[in-house]
Design a protein around this motif. Structure first.
Motif, PDB file in Angstrom:
ATOM      1  N   ASN A  59       0.842  -1.184   0.000  1.00 16.77           N
ATOM      2  CA  ASN A  59       0.000   0.000   0.000  1.00 16.77           C
ATOM      3  C   ASN A  59       0.887   1.247   0.000  1.00 16.77           C
ATOM      4  OD1 ASN A  59       0.557   0.781   2.906  1.00 16.77           O
ATOM      5  ND2 ASN A  59      -0.390  -1.228   3.232  1.00 16.77           N
ATOM      6  N   PHE A  60       0.284   2.417  -0.129  1.00 18.12           N
ATOM      7  CA  PHE A  60       1.092   3.630  -0.261  1.00 18.12           C
ATOM      8  C   PHE A  60       1.860   3.962   1.021  1.00 18.12           C
ATOM      9  CE2 PHE A  60      -2.436   5.465   1.944  1.00 18.12           C
ATOM     10  CZ  PHE A  60      -1.988   6.649   2.517  1.00 18.12           C
ATOM     11  N   LEU A  61       1.444   3.402   2.150  1.00 16.80           N
ATOM     12  CA  LEU A  61       2.173   3.603   3.400  1.00 16.80           C
ATOM     13  C   LEU A  61       3.441   2.760   3.462  1.00 16.80           C
ATOM     14  CD1 LEU A  61      -0.876   3.270   5.833  1.00 16.80           C
ATOM     15  CD2 LEU A  61       0.206   5.416   5.138  1.00 16.80           C
ATOM     16  N   LYS A  62       3.463   1.700   2.657  1.00 23.79           N
ATOM     17  CA  LYS A  62       4.550   0.717   2.684  1.00 23.79           C
ATOM     18  C   LYS A  62       4.664   0.068   4.067  1.00 23.79           C
ATOM     19  CE  LYS A  62       5.474   1.897  -1.514  1.00 23.79           C
ATOM     20  NZ  LYS A  62       4.938   1.059  -2.617  1.00 23.79           N
ATOM     21  N   ALA A  63       3.507  -0.104   4.712  1.00 29.00           N
ATOM     22  CA  ALA A  63       3.500  -0.674   6.056  1.00 29.00           C
ATOM     23  C   ALA A  63       2.199  -1.429   6.298  1.00 29.00           C
ATOM     24  CB  ALA A  63       3.653   0.426   7.100  1.00 29.00           C
ATOM     25  N   LYS A  64       2.287  -2.511   7.044  1.00 30.45           N
ATOM     26  CA  LYS A  64       1.108  -3.264   7.465  1.00 30.45           C
ATOM     27  C   LYS A  64       0.551  -2.594   8.725  1.00 30.45           C
ATOM     28  CE  LYS A  64      -0.333  -7.798   9.209  1.00 30.45           C
ATOM     29  NZ  LYS A  64       0.079  -9.173   9.536  1.00 30.45           N
ATOM     30  N   VAL A  65      -0.704  -2.152   8.677  1.00 29.94           N
ATOM     31  CA  VAL A  65      -1.281  -1.458   9.836  1.00 29.94           C
ATOM     32  C   VAL A  65      -2.446  -2.222  10.476  1.00 29.94           C
ATOM     33  CG1 VAL A  65      -0.526   0.842   9.136  1.00 29.94           C
ATOM     34  CG2 VAL A  65      -2.722  -0.032   8.303  1.00 29.94           C
ATOM     35  N   TYR A  66      -3.000  -3.200   9.763  1.00 28.13           N
ATOM     36  CA  TYR A  66      -4.020  -4.077  10.350  1.00 28.13           C
ATOM     37  C   TYR A  66      -3.356  -5.371  10.792  1.00 28.13           C
ATOM     38  CZ  TYR A  66      -7.731  -1.248   8.130  1.00 28.13           C
ATOM     39  OH  TYR A  66      -8.572  -0.240   7.739  1.00 28.13           O
ATOM     40  N   ASP A  67      -3.807  -5.922  11.917  1.00 29.67           N
ATOM     41  CA  ASP A  67      -3.270  -7.198  12.375  1.00 29.67           C
ATOM     42  C   ASP A  67      -3.705  -8.352  11.477  1.00 29.67           C
ATOM     43  OD1 ASP A  67      -1.961  -6.030  14.528  1.00 29.67           O
ATOM     44  OD2 ASP A  67      -3.685  -6.250  15.860  1.00 29.67           O
ATOM     45  N   CYS A  68      -4.905  -8.246  10.917  1.00 30.25           N
ATOM     46  CA  CYS A  68      -5.403  -9.301  10.036  1.00 30.25           C
ATOM     47  C   CYS A  68      -6.411  -8.715   9.055  1.00 30.25           C
ATOM     48  CB  CYS A  68      -6.034 -10.446  10.828  1.00 30.25           C
ATOM     49  SG  CYS A  68      -7.391  -9.933  11.914  1.00 30.25           S
ATOM     50  N   ALA A  69      -6.659  -9.453   8.006  1.00 33.06           N
ATOM     51  CA  ALA A  69      -7.510  -8.971   6.910  1.00 33.06           C
ATOM     52  C   ALA A  69      -8.962  -9.343   7.144  1.00 33.06           C
ATOM     53  CB  ALA A  69      -7.025  -9.556   5.582  1.00 33.06           C
ATOM     54  N   GLU A  70      -9.733  -8.419   7.705  1.00 28.10           N
ATOM     55  CA  GLU A  70     -11.163  -8.616   7.895  1.00 28.10           C
ATOM     56  C   GLU A  70     -11.902  -7.389   7.373  1.00 28.10           C
ATOM     57  OE1 GLU A  70     -12.489 -11.310   8.777  1.00 28.10           O
ATOM     58  OE2 GLU A  70     -10.896 -12.413   9.813  1.00 28.10           O
ATOM     59  N   CYS A  71     -13.073  -7.623   6.785  1.00 24.35           N
ATOM     60  CA  CYS A  71     -13.898  -6.511   6.301  1.00 24.35           C
ATOM     61  C   CYS A  71     -15.059  -6.325   7.263  1.00 24.35           C
ATOM     62  CB  CYS A  71     -14.410  -6.774   4.886  1.00 24.35           C
ATOM     63  SG  CYS A  71     -15.435  -5.423   4.249  1.00 24.35           S
ATOM     64  N   MET A  72     -14.845  -5.479   8.257  1.00 23.74           N
ATOM     65  CA  MET A  72     -15.885  -5.125   9.215  1.00 23.74           C
ATOM     66  C   MET A  72     -16.593  -3.862   8.722  1.00 23.74           C
ATOM     67  SD  MET A  72     -15.460  -7.505  11.488  1.00 23.74           S
ATOM     68  CE  MET A  72     -16.487  -6.915  12.841  1.00 23.74           C
ATOM     69  N   LEU A  73     -17.904  -3.845   8.863  1.00 21.87           N
ATOM     70  CA  LEU A  73     -18.719  -2.694   8.459  1.00 21.87           C
ATOM     71  C   LEU A  73     -19.963  -2.650   9.343  1.00 21.87           C
ATOM     72  CD1 LEU A  73     -18.594  -3.262   4.598  1.00 21.87           C
ATOM     73  CD2 LEU A  73     -17.576  -1.305   5.770  1.00 21.87           C
ATOM     74  N   ARG A  74     -20.617  -1.503   9.365  1.00 21.33           N
ATOM     75  CA  ARG A  74     -21.912  -1.467  10.032  1.00 21.33           C
ATOM     76  C   ARG A  74     -22.899  -2.295   9.202  1.00 21.33           C
ATOM     77  NH1 ARG A  74     -21.780   2.087  14.398  1.00 21.33           N
ATOM     78  NH2 ARG A  74     -20.288   3.810  14.209  1.00 21.33           N
ATOM     79  N   TYR A  75     -23.871  -2.882   9.888  1.00 21.25           N
ATOM     80  CA  TYR A  75     -24.782  -3.815   9.226  1.00 21.25           C
ATOM     81  C   TYR A  75     -25.502  -3.188   8.033  1.00 21.25           C
ATOM     82  CZ  TYR A  75     -28.513  -7.296   8.730  1.00 21.25           C
ATOM     83  OH  TYR A  75     -29.383  -8.237   8.241  1.00 21.25           O
ATOM     84  N   LYS A  76     -25.897  -1.920   8.155  1.00 20.48           N
ATOM     85  CA  LYS A  76     -26.600  -1.280   7.039  1.00 20.48           C
ATOM     86  C   LYS A  76     -25.692  -1.134   5.821  1.00 20.48           C
ATOM     87  CE  LYS A  76     -25.865   3.288   9.161  1.00 20.48           C
ATOM     88  NZ  LYS A  76     -26.576   4.469   9.721  1.00 20.48           N
ATOM     89  N   THR A  77     -24.389  -0.948   6.045  1.00 20.74           N
ATOM     90  CA  THR A  77     -23.440  -0.881   4.934  1.00 20.74           C
ATOM     91  C   THR A  77     -23.308  -2.240   4.271  1.00 20.74           C
ATOM     92  OG1 THR A  77     -22.223   0.768   6.237  1.00 20.74           O
ATOM     93  CG2 THR A  77     -21.159  -0.055   4.257  1.00 20.74           C
TER      94      THR A  77
END
Length: 215
Positions: A59-77
């Motif tokens: 990514n453009f940060l060149k850094a991993k900032v999330y511990d793991c890859a999950e797509c959390m969203l509000r239920y309506k989204t």
């Protein structure tokens, strides 16, 4: 009222009260999910492709900032996103996700790496990503190949904007298709980023630092 009748009478009252309580317990143990509840998209649909960029250093940060890859969203989204994806699937496409909900602590971490509001939202204000109402997406075809959109995800140049017209006709058509379906399903586009979409109904939700567990 003799003693035998009294016993039957009180037993009936007890059973009726127990039945009412049991009904109430059944009702309260399985409530509907509130629209503002944070949920994991994969628990509601298997029809998405994931490339969660900030769970890697790609990514453009060149850094991993999330511990793991999950797509959390509000239920309506989640509901609106699933509806949009069903439309895309009618034409053999699927949504590919790059980023979803972003906890405020992650926003702070990104700001520490790139403290520039042109590229990263100031965590003092927060962004729609911090509210659980934004997604960064593209489309893939039936073979899983990403549709050409003219630039990569998180490309910060004029070419990434919806108003940039000096692009091949197929690229403009892909962007237009993505935008039209998303807007029809309750999202707004972001002028300078072809990949970013906000749920209109989520713009006033609170900034959150909701966390999720990694397997």
């Amino acid at each position: 009222m003799n003693s035998a009748i009294k016993k039957i009478f009180f037993a009936c009252i007890f059973l009726a009260a127990f039945a009412v309580n049991a009904q109430n317990e059944t009702y309260t143990s399985s409530p509907e999910v509130a629209d503002t509840t944070f949920v994991n998209l994969k628990e509601y649909s298997d029809d998405f492709i994931y490339d969660m960029k900030y769970a890697t250093a790609d990514n453009f940060l060149k850094a991993k900032v999330y511990d793991c890859a999950e797509c959390m969203l509000r239920y309506k989204t989640v509901k609106a996103l699933i509806a949009a994806n069903k439309e895309f699937m009618k034409n053999g496409c699927k949504i590919k996700l790059f980023d979803c909900y972003r906890p405020l602590s992650i926003q702070q971490k990104m700001w520490e790496i790139v403290p520039n509001p042109e590229y990263v939202a100031d965590p003092k204000k927060g962004s729609i990503h911090n509210r659980g109402g934004a997604v960064d997406i593209s489309l893939v075809n039936a073979e899983g190949t990403e549709l050409e959109m003219g630039t990569t995800f998180d490309y910060f140049g004029v070419e990434a904007g919806h108003n940039f017209k000096k692009l091949p006709v197929p690229v403009r058509a892909n962007r237009k298709y993505l935008k039209s379906v998303m807007i029809q399903n309750g999202f707004n586009s972001f002028d300078s980023e072809w990949w970013h979409y906000n749920l209109k109904a989520g713009l006033k939700d609170r900034v959150s630092n909701q966390k999720w567990k990694c397997d």
